[in-house]
Design a protein around this motif. Sequence first.
Motif, short mmCIF file in Angstrom:
data_model
loop_
_atom_site.label_atom_id
_atom_site.label_comp_id
_atom_site.label_asym_id
_atom_site.label_seq_id
_atom_site.Cartn_x
_atom_site.Cartn_y
_atom_site.Cartn_z
N MET A 52 12.61 -14.32 6.13
CA MET A 52 12.25 -13.44 5.02
C MET A 52 13.01 -13.81 3.76
N GLU A 53 13.73 -14.94 3.81
CA GLU A 53 14.41 -15.52 2.66
C GLU A 53 15.45 -14.61 2.02
N VAL A 54 16.06 -13.72 2.79
CA VAL A 54 17.12 -12.86 2.25
C VAL A 54 18.36 -13.70 1.95
N ARG A 55 18.50 -14.83 2.61
CA ARG A 55 19.64 -15.71 2.37
C ARG A 55 19.69 -16.17 0.91
N HIS A 56 18.54 -16.32 0.29
CA HIS A 56 18.48 -16.78 -1.11
C HIS A 56 18.27 -15.63 -2.09
N ALA A 57 18.19 -14.42 -1.60
CA ALA A 57 17.95 -13.25 -2.44
C ALA A 57 19.26 -12.81 -3.10
N PRO A 58 19.19 -11.87 -4.04
CA PRO A 58 20.42 -11.34 -4.63
C PRO A 58 21.34 -10.75 -3.55
N VAL A 59 22.62 -10.79 -3.82
CA VAL A 59 23.62 -10.34 -2.84
C VAL A 59 23.38 -8.90 -2.41
#
Length: 87
Positions: A52-59
């Motif tokens: 879900m690409e949370v790794r690249h999302a805002p902190v």
Amino acid sequence: MRLVIVWAALSALTLSYLWLDHSAGQAASTAVTAAAIVIALVKVRLIFREFMEVRHAPVLLGWLTDAWLAVMAISLLGAYAAGIALN
């Protein structure tokens, strides 16, 4: 390559749960149930971060998803413990 490693980890977690469930037999214990909940939450975190690409999302989004997982862990394990206490 990273997603293949994560997919392999998810598969390994699924197989570890199946092994755990099979080895427990008919008598499901508290440890087996707690382990199943923890395995599921670890899988959810991996899916959040990698697929879900949370790794690249805002902190903040990463913190919120981790907070949600903490709330779910407390809720699920607490509800299970309360259910045991009521029996």
